[in-house]
Write a protein that holds these residues in place. Structure first.
Motif, PDB file in Angstrom:
ATOM      1  N   UNK A   1      -0.555  13.917  20.642  1.00  0.00           N
ATOM      2  CA  UNK A   1      -0.081  12.988  19.608  1.00  0.00           C
ATOM      3  C   UNK A   1       0.435  13.827  18.445  1.00  0.00           C
ATOM      4  N   UNK A   2       1.693  13.657  18.087  1.00  0.00           N
ATOM      5  CA  UNK A   2       2.247  14.354  16.924  1.00  0.00           C
ATOM      6  C   UNK A   2       2.669  13.328  15.875  1.00  0.00           C
ATOM      7  N   UNK A   3       2.595  13.733  14.622  1.00  0.00           N
ATOM      8  CA  UNK A   3       2.975  12.847  13.516  1.00  0.00           C
ATOM      9  C   UNK A   3       3.140  13.678  12.255  1.00  0.00           C
ATOM     10  N   UNK A   4       3.553  13.018  11.174  1.00  0.00           N
ATOM     11  CA  UNK A   4       3.868  13.734   9.938  1.00  0.00           C
ATOM     12  C   UNK A   4       3.056  13.198   8.767  1.00  0.00           C
TER      13      UNK A   4
ATOM     14  N   UNK B   1       7.346  17.522   4.105  1.00  0.00           N
ATOM     15  CA  UNK B   1       6.707  16.906   5.264  1.00  0.00           C
ATOM     16  C   UNK B   1       5.953  17.966   6.066  1.00  0.00           C
ATOM     17  N   UNK B   2       4.774  17.591   6.536  1.00  0.00           N
ATOM     18  CA  UNK B   2       3.911  18.485   7.303  1.00  0.00           C
ATOM     19  C   UNK B   2       3.713  17.865   8.676  1.00  0.00           C
ATOM     20  N   UNK B   3       4.022  18.596   9.731  1.00  0.00           N
ATOM     21  CA  UNK B   3       3.898  18.075  11.088  1.00  0.00           C
ATOM     22  C   UNK B   3       2.548  18.481  11.679  1.00  0.00           C
ATOM     23  N   UNK B   4       1.811  17.478  12.175  1.00  0.00           N
ATOM     24  CA  UNK B   4       0.493  17.698  12.761  1.00  0.00           C
ATOM     25  C   UNK B   4       0.534  17.402  14.262  1.00  0.00           C
ATOM     26  N   UNK B   5      -0.447  17.982  14.982  1.00  0.00           N
ATOM     27  CA  UNK B   5      -0.547  17.752  16.424  1.00  0.00           C
ATOM     28  C   UNK B   5      -2.017  17.593  16.812  1.00  0.00           C
ATOM     29  N   UNK B   6      -2.322  16.516  17.533  1.00  0.00           N
ATOM     30  CA  UNK B   6      -3.647  16.310  18.120  1.00  0.00           C
ATOM     31  C   UNK B   6      -3.513  16.495  19.623  1.00  0.00           C
ATOM     32  N   UNK B   7      -4.280  17.419  20.193  1.00  0.00           N
ATOM     33  CA  UNK B   7      -4.299  17.628  21.641  1.00  0.00           C
ATOM     34  C   UNK B   7      -5.653  17.171  22.171  1.00  0.00           C
ATOM     35  N   UNK B   8      -5.635  16.172  23.060  1.00  0.00           N
ATOM     36  CA  UNK B   8      -6.867  15.596  23.602  1.00  0.00           C
ATOM     37  C   UNK B   8      -6.874  15.775  25.111  1.00  0.00           C
ATOM     38  N   UNK B   9      -7.879  16.461  25.637  1.00  0.00           N
ATOM     39  CA  UNK B   9      -8.010  16.667  27.078  1.00  0.00           C
ATOM     40  C   UNK B   9      -9.069  15.725  27.639  1.00  0.00           C
ATOM     41  N   UNK B  10      -8.651  14.853  28.563  1.00  0.00           N
ATOM     42  CA  UNK B  10      -9.532  13.907  29.231  1.00  0.00           C
ATOM     43  C   UNK B  10     -10.008  14.548  30.535  1.00  0.00           C
ATOM     44  N   UNK B  11     -11.337  14.714  30.737  1.00  0.00           N
ATOM     45  CA  UNK B  11     -11.814  15.427  31.928  1.00  0.00           C
ATOM     46  C   UNK B  11     -11.532  14.677  33.226  1.00  0.00           C
ATOM     47  N   UNK B  12     -11.384  15.436  34.288  1.00  0.00           N
ATOM     48  CA  UNK B  12     -11.226  14.876  35.629  1.00  0.00           C
ATOM     49  C   UNK B  12     -12.410  13.955  35.945  1.00  0.00           C
ATOM     50  N   UNK B  13     -12.094  12.802  36.531  1.00  0.00           N
ATOM     51  CA  UNK B  13     -13.140  11.865  36.913  1.00  0.00           C
ATOM     52  C   UNK B  13     -13.540  10.893  35.826  1.00  0.00           C
TER      53      UNK B  13
ATOM     54  N   UNK C   1      -1.444  22.255  13.197  1.00  0.00           N
ATOM     55  CA  UNK C   1      -0.078  21.940  12.809  1.00  0.00           C
ATOM     56  C   UNK C   1       0.761  21.888  14.083  1.00  0.00           C
ATOM     57  N   UNK C   2       1.946  21.319  14.008  1.00  0.00           N
ATOM     58  CA  UNK C   2       2.727  21.092  15.217  1.00  0.00           C
ATOM     59  C   UNK C   2       3.051  22.382  15.955  1.00  0.00           C
ATOM     60  N   UNK C   3       3.181  23.484  15.214  1.00  0.00           N
ATOM     61  CA  UNK C   3       3.483  24.753  15.864  1.00  0.00           C
ATOM     62  C   UNK C   3       2.253  25.384  16.510  1.00  0.00           C
ATOM     63  N   UNK C   4       1.117  24.701  16.459  1.00  0.00           N
ATOM     64  CA  UNK C   4      -0.100  25.196  17.078  1.00  0.00           C
ATOM     65  C   UNK C   4      -0.975  26.035  16.175  1.00  0.00           C
ATOM     66  N   UNK C   5      -0.517  26.334  14.979  1.00  0.00           N
ATOM     67  CA  UNK C   5      -1.281  27.187  14.067  1.00  0.00           C
ATOM     68  C   UNK C   5      -2.346  26.372  13.343  1.00  0.00           C
TER      69      UNK C   5
ATOM     70  N   UNK D   1       3.456   9.594   7.028  1.00  0.00           N
ATOM     71  CA  UNK D   1       4.850   9.174   7.187  1.00  0.00           C
ATOM     72  C   UNK D   1       4.881   8.098   8.268  1.00  0.00           C
ATOM     73  N   UNK D   2       5.048   6.854   7.842  1.00  0.00           N
ATOM     74  CA  UNK D   2       4.977   5.712   8.745  1.00  0.00           C
ATOM     75  C   UNK D   2       6.028   5.838   9.852  1.00  0.00           C
ATOM     76  N   UNK D   3       5.623   5.450  11.080  1.00  0.00           N
ATOM     77  CA  UNK D   3       6.477   5.472  12.280  1.00  0.00           C
ATOM     78  C   UNK D   3       6.843   6.884  12.731  1.00  0.00           C
ATOM     79  N   UNK D   4       6.039   7.868  12.354  1.00  0.00           N
ATOM     80  CA  UNK D   4       6.334   9.245  12.775  1.00  0.00           C
ATOM     81  C   UNK D   4       5.573   9.664  14.033  1.00  0.00           C
ATOM     82  N   UNK D   5       4.761   8.761  14.612  1.00  0.00           N
ATOM     83  CA  UNK D   5       3.926   9.113  15.764  1.00  0.00           C
ATOM     84  C   UNK D   5       4.764   9.223  17.032  1.00  0.00           C
TER      85      UNK D   5
END
Length: 661
Positions: A318-321, A232-244, A217-221, A263-267
Motif C-alpha cells: 500500500x503506497x500513499x502520500x 509531499x512525502x511518499x510512504x509504503x506499507x508492505x504486509x506479508x500474509x503467511x501461507x495457509x 518511505x516509498x523508496x524503501x528507506x 493527501x486524499x485519494x493518493x492510495x
C-alpha cells in the motif's frame, strides 16, 4: 439304530451351524433398534513450522495412526519436539446425504479434493464443538462425515508474550478430514464405539504464524527524511500474509497528526503474487480525510487473498502520500504510524475513524461520552487526546476516570473550529466514533477477539528553520535597538524566491494577513493602546495561512517576512541548506542594505527556548540614516545656503561693474 444315531448327529451339526445365525439375526435387529454409534475425539496438535514441514515429508505408513489415543508424552517422538495439544479450536461437522437438500454442498467445496458427494451441516450438539486440552468429543451415527476447522468461531490465537504472541493457525495437515463410520478397531475385534476404551482418536495438525508489516518511505528507506513545509512525502506499507492464512479481518489505519496531512485519494495497492488485486474490487470504501485513512479488505478481497495464500506467502503493498504542514514543530522528528489489524474472526463494527466535532457554543466545550459495547465492567480509566481537525495540532487530553461514562473538555478550544477526539489504546478493545451534535462525541469500546494489532517502526521526517532579530547597527544584541516593520524575502542558491503555494482560499488568507499586519504596525506606531488587540488579530490571520512553500522565479510572488515588535521574525519549514535574506523595505529612518544576508538551516539552527541571544536569533542590522535624503530638512539648508551664495555673488558682481563704469 445306527441310522437313528447318524440322524441325531446330523441334527446336532446343523444346530451348531445355524444356531449362531439365529443369534446374529437377533443382534442385527437389536442394532436396527439401537444404531451403532462412535465417539470421535478430535485433538488439535500445534507444531513449529520446521516440525510441520518435516512431518509432511513422512510416508503414509509413517503418518498413519490406528485410531487409538496417543499419550502426550509420546507427542515429541511421533509429531516432533515442538508438538503440543491446544484448546480453543472449533470444528464443524458435515454429513453425507443422498436426498436433495437446499443446504447441501459438495465435499470438494469443503476442501476434500475430488469429492462431489453432497453434505449438509450436522444439527445438534455435535454439529460444532471446540477443543479443550484433551480434544473435542463427537458422538456420531454410522455414515460419512467431513470435519472442517472453523477458524471464524475458534477463540484460539497465541496469547503468550514474546515473538509468538498474536500468531494465528495457518497451514494444516489432515484438515479438513473425511471419515466413514463405523471403523474397525486395529485388533480386529469389532468397531470403535462409545465405550471408554474404544473411542476413535484423530489428530489434525497445524502450524501457526502471523503477518509481518513494515512501514518505510516509498523508496524503501527508513532514515529520517529532511523535508520542507508543503512537500509531499511518499510512504509504503508492505504486509506479508503467511501461507495457509484464512483471515477474516485485514484493516490498515493511518492517522496523521501534528505536522502531517494525508493527501486524499493518493492510495495505491499492488501485489506481485496477486496481480489482479484492485482497490475498488477487493477493498471496501476507504474512509479518508486530511487526518488519515482506514482501508479494509472486503469479502471478495479476503477470499482472493486466502485462495492465493494456499500456495505461498502473499505480500500486499500500500503506497500513499502525506504532506508536511505549517503546524510541524521545527527540528522535531515527526513520526507517521500505521496500525494493522488482522485475525481469523470478522470485525463486526464500523466507524473506526474519528469524526470532526465543533464545540458546543454554550460554554465552548466538547463532551465525550463512553460506552463499552457488551463488555461487563468494572471499566478502567480512559484518556482521549484532542486535535485540531485542520492542522492535526494537539490541543490537550481529557481523562475519563474508571467506571465514569462522560467527561467535558474546554481548555484552549476555539469557537467554530473543528476538532477530533482520539482514544488512547485500551487493551482488548477497539474504538468506534460517532458525533451527535452540540459538541458531543460518543466513543464505543468494542471487545476484540482478534490478536492485538501490529504497529511497525515509524519512519520520521524533520524540517528546519531560523529565527532572526532586526536591530540597529549598535554592537551587542542587548544594547541594540529592536526594529519593527522591516520586510524580507528568502532566496535560495538558484536565485529563486520562497512563495506560498497558490490557491484561491490561500490568496484571500494572505490578503487578510497582510492587512492585519499593517493594522498592527500602525497601532504600534500610533501608540493608541490597540497594539495588543491588533496583534491578536494578526496572529490569527497568520495561523490561517496554513503555509506550504514553493520556489518561484518572480520576486513579486515571494512571501514577505516582516519584523514585528522586538524586531523578531522567523523562517521555518525549510530543508537543511544555505539560504539568503533580501531586505526589500527598511524600517523607517534606516538605510536599506545593498547585500543579501546569508543564513544556514540545519539541526540546531532554530536554537532552543525563547531567550534573546545569538544562539537562538541571527541578528540582522540596519544603519541609521545620518546624511539627509532628498526632500528632507538638510536639502532645504543646502538650498538656502546655495541661493544666498548666488545672491551675494550677484551683488558683488554688480558692485564691481558699477565701480568700473
Amino acid at each position: 439304530m445306527k441310522k437313528l444315531t447318524k440322524l441325531f448327529s446330523l441334527l446336532t451339526v446343523l444346530l451348531t451351524m445355524f444356531g449362531p445365525l439365529g443369534n446374529l439375526r437377533h443382534l442385527v435387529h437389536a442394532n436396527d433398534a439401537q444404531p451403532h454409534q462412535t465417539k470421535v475425539v478430535v485433538h488439535k496438535v500445534l507444531m513449529s513450522k520446521n516440525d510441520f514441514d518435516t512431518f509432511a515429508l513422512k510416508t503414509d505408513d509413517e503418518k498413519t495412526r490406528n485410531g487409538s489415543e496417543l499419550p502426550k508424552d509420546q507427542f515429541a517422538g511421533y509429531f516432533g519436539q515442538s508438538a503440543t495439544e491446544i484448546s480453543g479450536v472449533t470444528f464443524k461437522v458435515y454429513k453425507k446425504i443422498t436426498q436433495e437438500n437446499a443446504q447441501a454442498v459438495t465435499g470438494e467445496s469443503l476442501g476434500i479434493s475430488g469429492d462431489n458427494d453432497k453434505y449438509v451441516p450436522l444439527e445438534g450438539e455435535y454439529g460444532s464443538k471446540t477443543t479443550s486440552e484433551s480434544g473435542a468429543e463427537f458422538q456420531l451415527d454410522n455414515g460419512v462425515y467431513i470435519f472442517v476447522e472453523d477458524k471464524v468461531n475458534s477463540p484460539y490465537y497465541n496469547k503468550t508474550n514474546g515473538a509468538d504472541a498474536g500468531k494465528e493457525l495457518t497451514e494444516a495437515q489432515a484438515v479438513p478430514f473425511r471419515i466413514e463410520l463405523p471403523i474397525t478397531r486395529p485388533d480386529g475385534q469389532g468397531y470403535f464405539d462409545t465405550s471408554r476404551d474404544h473411542k476413535l482418536h484423530i489428530y489434525p495438525k497445524n502450524t501457526e504464524n502471523k503477518p509481518t508489516v513494515t512501514k518505510t518511505f516509498k523508496d524503501g528507506s527508513t532514515e529520517n527524511k529532511n523535508v520542507a513545509i508543503g512537500e509531499e512525502i511518499e510512504y509504503k506499507i508492505s504486509t506479508t500474509i503467511p501461507k495457509g492464512s484464512s483471515y477474516k479481518t485485514l484493516v490498515w489505519e493511518d492517522t496523521m497528526l501534528e505536522g502531517l496531512d494525508f493527501v486524499v485519494n493518493s492510495i495505491t495497492i499492488s501485489s506481485t503474487e496477486l496481480v489482479s488485486i484492485s482497490k475498488d474490487t477487493h477493498f471496501s470504501q476507504v474512509e479518508q480525510d486530511k487526518r488519515g485513512f482506514v482501508l479494509k479488505a472486503n469479502e471478495e478481497g479476503l477470499r482472493a487473498i486466502e485462495e492465493a495464500a494456499k500456495q505461498r506467502d502473499i505480500t500486499i503493498t500500500v503506497t500513499y502520500k502525506g504532506m508536511l504542514n505549517d503546524s510541524a514543530q521545527v527540528e522535531t522528528l515527526i513520526p507517521n504510524q500505521v496500525t494493522f489489524h488482522y485475525g481469523n474472526r470478522p470485525r463486526t463494527f464500523t466507524d473506526e475513524k474519528p469524526k470532526p466535532v465543533t464545540p458546543d457554543p454554550n460554554g465552548n466545550k466538547i463532551v465525550v461520552n463512553k460506552t463499552w459495547g457488551n463488555a461487563v465492567g468494572p471499566h478502567p480509566e480512559v484518556k482521549f487526546d484532542i486535535y485540531e481537525q485542520e492542522t492535526g495540532k494537539k490541543v490537550g487530553t481529557v481523562t475519563l476516570p474508571a467506571n465514569q461514562n462522560s467527561a467535558e473538555y474546554s481548555t484552549d478550544l476555539k469557537a467554530g473550529v473543528q476538532y477530533i477526539v482520539i482514544e488512547q489504546p485500551v487493551s482488548g478493545f477497539l474504538p468506534s466514533y460517532t458525533v451527535n451534535g452540540n459538541g458531543v462525541v460518543t466513543v464505543t469500546n468494542n471487545p476484540s477477539d482478534n490478536p492485538p494489532p501490529l504497529v511497525p517502526e515509524k519512519p520520521q521526517v524533520i524540517t528546519h528553520g531560523k529565527r532572526f532579530i532586526k536591530t540597529d547597527n549598535v554592537e551587542g544584541l542587548d544594547a541594540s535597538e529592536k526594529l519593527t516593520g522591516a520586510e524580507f524575502v528568502v532566496m535560495n542558491g538558484q536565485n529563486q524566491y520562497l512563495a506560498l503555494k497558490s490557491a484561491t482560499e490561500q490568496t484571500e488568507a494572505l490578503r487578510k494577513y497582510n492587512q492585519a499586519e499593517q493594522d498592527y504596525l500602525a497601532a504600534v506606531k500610533a501608540a493608541n493602546g490597540q497594539a495588543e488587540e491588533k496583534k491578536a488579530l494578526r496572529d490569527t490571520a497568520y495561523e490561517a495561512l496554513n503555509m506550504q512553500w514553493k520556489w518561484v522565479a518572480d520576486e513579486s510572488q515571494a512571501f514577505k517576512f516582516i519584523s514585528s515588535t522586538e524586531g523578531k521574525f522567523e523562517v521555518k519549514g525549510l530543508k537543511a541548506g544555505t539560504y539568503y535574506l533580501k531586505e526589500t523595505k527598511a524600517p523607517e529612518g534606516y538605510a536599506l542594505p545593498s547585500d543579501k544576508i546569508q543564513f544556514t538551516v540545519n539541526r540546531g539552527s532554530w536554537g532552543s527556548g525563547e531567550e534573546v541571544n545569538t544562539t537562538n536569533f541571527q541578528q540582522v542590522k540596519n544603519k541609521k540614516i545620518t546624511i539627509p535624503q532628498t526632500g528632507g530638512i538638510g536639502t532645504l539648508v543646502f538650498t538656502v545656503v546655495g541661493l544666498s551664495t548666488m545672491v551675494f555673488a550677484f551683488i558683488a558682481m554688480k558692485k564691481r561693474q558699477a565701480e568700473e563704469a
